[in-house]
Design a protein around this motif. Structure first.
Motif, PDB file in Angstrom:
ATOM      1  N   UNK A 213       0.768  -1.369  -0.066  1.00 17.12           N
ATOM      2  CA  UNK A 213       0.473   0.157  -0.286  1.00 17.12           C
ATOM      3  C   UNK A 213       0.572   1.262  -0.090  1.00 17.12           C
ATOM      4  N   UNK A 214       0.019   2.551   0.148  1.00 18.16           N
ATOM      5  CA  UNK A 214       1.207   2.874   0.301  1.00 18.16           C
ATOM      6  C   UNK A 214       1.722   3.720   1.679  1.00 18.16           C
ATOM      7  N   UNK A 215       2.914   4.518   1.535  1.00 22.35           N
ATOM      8  CA  UNK A 215       3.035   4.648   2.840  1.00 22.35           C
ATOM      9  C   UNK A 215       2.684   5.148   3.812  1.00 22.35           C
ATOM     10  N   UNK A 216       1.366   6.274   3.821  1.00 22.33           N
ATOM     11  CA  UNK A 216       0.713   6.382   5.152  1.00 22.33           C
ATOM     12  C   UNK A 216      -0.255   5.368   5.658  1.00 22.33           C
ATOM     13  N   UNK A 217      -0.497   4.430   3.949  1.00 21.25           N
ATOM     14  CA  UNK A 217      -1.491   3.140   4.595  1.00 21.25           C
ATOM     15  C   UNK A 217      -0.574   2.013   5.906  1.00 21.25           C
ATOM     16  N   UNK A 218       0.857   2.195   5.291  1.00 17.42           N
ATOM     17  CA  UNK A 218       1.995   1.219   6.206  1.00 17.42           C
ATOM     18  C   UNK A 218       1.637   2.006   7.440  1.00 17.42           C
ATOM     19  N   UNK A 221      -1.384   1.072   9.270  1.00 12.95           N
ATOM     20  CA  UNK A 221      -1.294  -0.644   9.761  1.00 12.95           C
ATOM     21  C   UNK A 221      -1.054  -1.223  10.881  1.00 12.95           C
ATOM     22  N   UNK A 222      -1.214  -3.001  10.844  1.00 10.29           N
ATOM     23  CA  UNK A 222      -1.149  -2.794  12.578  1.00 10.29           C
ATOM     24  C   UNK A 222       0.918  -2.812  12.490  1.00 10.29           C
ATOM     25  N   UNK A 223       0.939  -4.289  11.263  1.00 13.70           N
ATOM     26  CA  UNK A 223       2.384  -4.431  10.616  1.00 13.70           C
ATOM     27  C   UNK A 223       3.244  -3.041  10.169  1.00 13.70           C
ATOM     28  N   UNK A 224       2.566  -2.387  10.106  1.00 15.79           N
ATOM     29  CA  UNK A 224       3.217  -1.401   9.757  1.00 15.79           C
ATOM     30  C   UNK A 224       3.913  -0.766  10.986  1.00 15.79           C
ATOM     31  N   UNK A 225       3.025  -0.214  12.081  1.00 15.71           N
ATOM     32  CA  UNK A 225       3.078   0.305  13.073  1.00 15.71           C
ATOM     33  C   UNK A 225       4.271  -0.597  14.042  1.00 15.71           C
ATOM     34  N   UNK A 226       4.013  -2.123  14.174  1.00 16.73           N
ATOM     35  CA  UNK A 226       4.548  -2.926  14.430  1.00 16.73           C
ATOM     36  C   UNK A 226       6.366  -2.738  14.682  1.00 16.73           C
ATOM     37  N   UNK A 227       6.415  -2.579  13.477  1.00 17.95           N
ATOM     38  CA  UNK A 227       8.083  -3.477  12.285  1.00 17.95           C
ATOM     39  C   UNK A 227       8.719  -1.154  12.643  1.00 17.95           C
ATOM     40  N   UNK A 228       7.387  -0.467  12.478  1.00 26.13           N
ATOM     41  CA  UNK A 228       8.703   0.748  13.100  1.00 26.13           C
ATOM     42  C   UNK A 228       8.519   1.490  14.063  1.00 26.13           C
ATOM     43  N   UNK A 229       8.182   0.668  15.265  1.00 25.43           N
ATOM     44  CA  UNK A 229       8.134   0.650  15.911  1.00 25.43           C
ATOM     45  C   UNK A 229       9.367   0.301  17.025  1.00 25.43           C
ATOM     46  N   UNK A 230       9.506  -1.310  16.096  1.00 24.76           N
ATOM     47  CA  UNK A 230      10.423  -2.461  16.134  1.00 24.76           C
ATOM     48  C   UNK A 230      11.896  -1.444  16.181  1.00 24.76           C
ATOM     49  N   UNK A 231      12.096  -0.283  14.982  1.00 23.67           N
ATOM     50  CA  UNK A 231      12.656  -0.310  14.271  1.00 23.67           C
ATOM     51  C   UNK A 231      13.962   1.439  14.990  1.00 23.67           C
ATOM     52  N   UNK A 232      12.110   1.659  15.136  1.00 26.78           N
ATOM     53  CA  UNK A 232      12.687   3.329  15.854  1.00 26.78           C
ATOM     54  C   UNK A 232      14.019   2.900  18.014  1.00 26.78           C
TER      55      UNK A 232
END
Ligand SMILES: Nc1ncnc2c1ncn2[C@@H]1O[C@H](COP(=O)(O)OP(=O)(O)O)[C@@H](O)[C@H]1O
Ligand SMILES: [Mg+2]
Lengths: 241, 281
Positions: A213-218, A221-232
């Protein structure tokens, strides 16, 4: 019509399936980032897009008159290249190999194109230097210049910043971003979710569950939130160490 | 020393010495041309495997007692080259092991064949000269020289014509394939040229020595030069010089095999280049 349309793609080696039921599209001018764990099949997907290997199932449709020899590619670095005696100019010129067909030498136009792309990537002063003597960032610029000789439309980049230090990584990202702004469609594999979210227009996340999807959708999204959090979190931890 | 130099002058009066020199120069040139690609593509195994297969083919040819041994040796070696290339790149079965099997198998088969149907009374001599090259080159004829010249011309022309593609496929096969270059066809072409060069050099320096002529100049040159073109050009020059020096040493010393002498000079040159490379760093 989309530049590349992937429908129900299934990828794997011999009997082992790595990715299945993959669907996404890439339109002209977009910047698609492919993220996912090591070994999730990102390189395999890119090689399939390049026709270097066959999918187990599904199809890839190339639209808008995209011909096979109009794709630029920056491979994941291999070991053979590391001690190869080749000058920067020789390597960049080899990006024109598809243009020259049966002709046994490169034409004036092709040589000009190579010079222009070296200029564009800021490596003109290294033209006569040996590839293996350059720094990692400079080497990637050489390969990027070569890829630009092969295409005006679309670039496929496989982990272009792996092994580079943060400064050089940032330079590389802004270089790629500039190319995208010049109208070249980008498909990039990256480990770096924060950069993906920053530069890309679209994101394809490959894991057990596939997200496209687009980066905003990402980001939502649950998966996006999870990975962005983990990365952070991981970045924070690396900084503290 | 001057005695020896005038001795070379004397020797050059003989046609067979001139023939030998021409053939040696041509073989050295062709062998070194592809050395760089072979080393860089990790194809050295093909050269090595082929020299063993060549021995087997040569054994068949000498037992079959045909007038022109090339008729048998050439196709057998070319087919083997293609097979070796296939097995070497196959990830499923262990490529190295398959190649070792083929090459040792060919050696054993050839040696057996020569024992069962001895081509001449001097079996040990026959085997030895097939493996390590003849001790003298008196046997070279004008026909050999012409054949060798024609093959060399073809090899050089094909190499020059495809030079840019060979570079591209050697440097980065994935990229080449991605932009539409037919990498499989070029690998095949390389394998065939290697086979031809090995067959050409085999009768001169023996089947075990020929891969040294392919590999050493390239390795030496890679110590000193930084672009593909300069590495290729220098390895050709180096190879030809070493070969000529080798021939002259063999003539001056007398009664030593030419093939082994040339390889020894190549090794010396490699050590020399290696040291210079270290100093330059
Ligand atoms: N040539 C191959 N043969 C068999 N399996 C392979 C091959 N190349 C990669 N794989 C496997 O496919 C999976 C995906 O690999 P890859 O596409 O390189 O992942 P990524 O680029 O996401 O790290 C890995 O588990 C890897 O072991
Ligand atoms: Mg990968």
């Amino acid at each position: 019509m989309a530049l590349i349309e992937v429908k129900g793609l299934k990828l794997g080696y011999e009997n082992r399936v790595i990715i299945k039921n993959l669907n996404f599209t890439v339109n002209e001018g977009e910047y698609l980032c492919i993220v996912g764990e090591n070994g999730s099949g990102k390189t395999t997907l890119m090689k399939t897009l390049l026709n270097l290997q066959k999918p187990m199932d599904g199809e890839i449709i190339y639209g808008d008159g995209l011909k096979k020899n109009e794709i630029g590619y920056l491979p994941q670095q291999t070991i053979v290249q590391k001690d190869f005696p080749a000058s920067v100019r020789e390597i960049v010129l080899s990006g024109c190999q598809a243009r020259c067909g049966w002709r046994p030498f490169y034409s004036k136009d092709e040589k000009k194109l190579a010079e222009d792309n070296m200029e564009r990537m800021g490596i003109k002063q290294f033209a006569k230097r040996c590839y293996r003597d350059l720094s990692g960032g400079q080497q990637q610029r050489v390969l990027l210049a070569r890829a630009l000789c092969a295409t005006r439309k679309i670039l496929l980049l496989d982990e272009p910043v792996s092994g580079l230090d943060p400064m050089v990584t940032a330079e590389m990202y802004s270089l790629i971003d500039g190319l995208n702004k010049d109208g070249i469609t980008i498909i990039m594999i990256s480990h770096d979710i924060s950069a993906a979210v920053r530069y890309a227009t679209n994101i394809l996340h490959i894991s057990k569950k596939i997200f496209f999807g687009t980066k905003d959708e990402y980001s939502q999204s649950d998966i996006g939130k999870l990975f962005i959090m983990r990365d952070y979190y991981e970045r924070g931890r690396n900084r503290d160490v | 020393m001057f005695d020896n130099l005038s001795k070379i002058g004397d020797y050059l009066e003989y046609p067979f010495v001139r023939y030998a020199l021409i053939v040696v120069v041509l073989v050295a040139l062709c062998a070194s041309l592809l050395g760089v690609t072979l080393v860089l593509k990790r194809f050295s195994f093909i050269g090595d495997g082929l020299s063993h297969v060549g021995f087997g083919a040569m054994a068949i040819a000498s037992v079959a007692n045909v007038t022109n041994q090339m008729i048998i040796i050439m196709p057998v070696t070319i087919i083997s080259a293609v097979l070796l290339l296939r097995t070497g790149q196959n990830t499923k079965i262990k490529g190295d092991a398959a190649i070792a099997m083929i090459s040792v198998g060919a050696l054993a088969f050839g040696y057996l064949l020569m024992n069962i149907f001895p081509p001449s009374a001097n079996l040990t001599g026959d085997v030895c000269s097939t493996l390590f090259g003849p001790t003298s080159l008196i046997t070279l004829t004008m026909d050999d020289v012409i054949l060798c010249s024609v093959i060399s011309a073809i090899v050089v022309i094909v190499f020059l014509f495809f030079y840019r593609k060979i570079f591209a496929v050697t440097f980065d096969e994935n990229f080449a394939a991605a932009v539409g270059t037919r990498t499989k066809a070029y690998n095949l072409l390389l394998a065939v040229i290697i086979a031809v060069v090995i067959v050409m050099g085999m009768t001169l320096v023996g089947s075990l020595m020929i891969s040294a002529l392919v590999i050493f100049p390239a390795l030496s040159s890679m110590r000193l030069f930084k672009s593909f073109r300069s590495v290729t050009i220098f390895s050709v020059i180096l190879s030809v010089c070493c070969a000529v020096i080798g021939v002259f040493i063999a003539i001056m010393v007398g009664r030593i095999p030419i093939g082994a002498t040339i390889v020894a000079v190549d090794v010396a040159a490699f050590i020399f280049c290696w040291i210079i490379g270290l100093i330059k760093k």
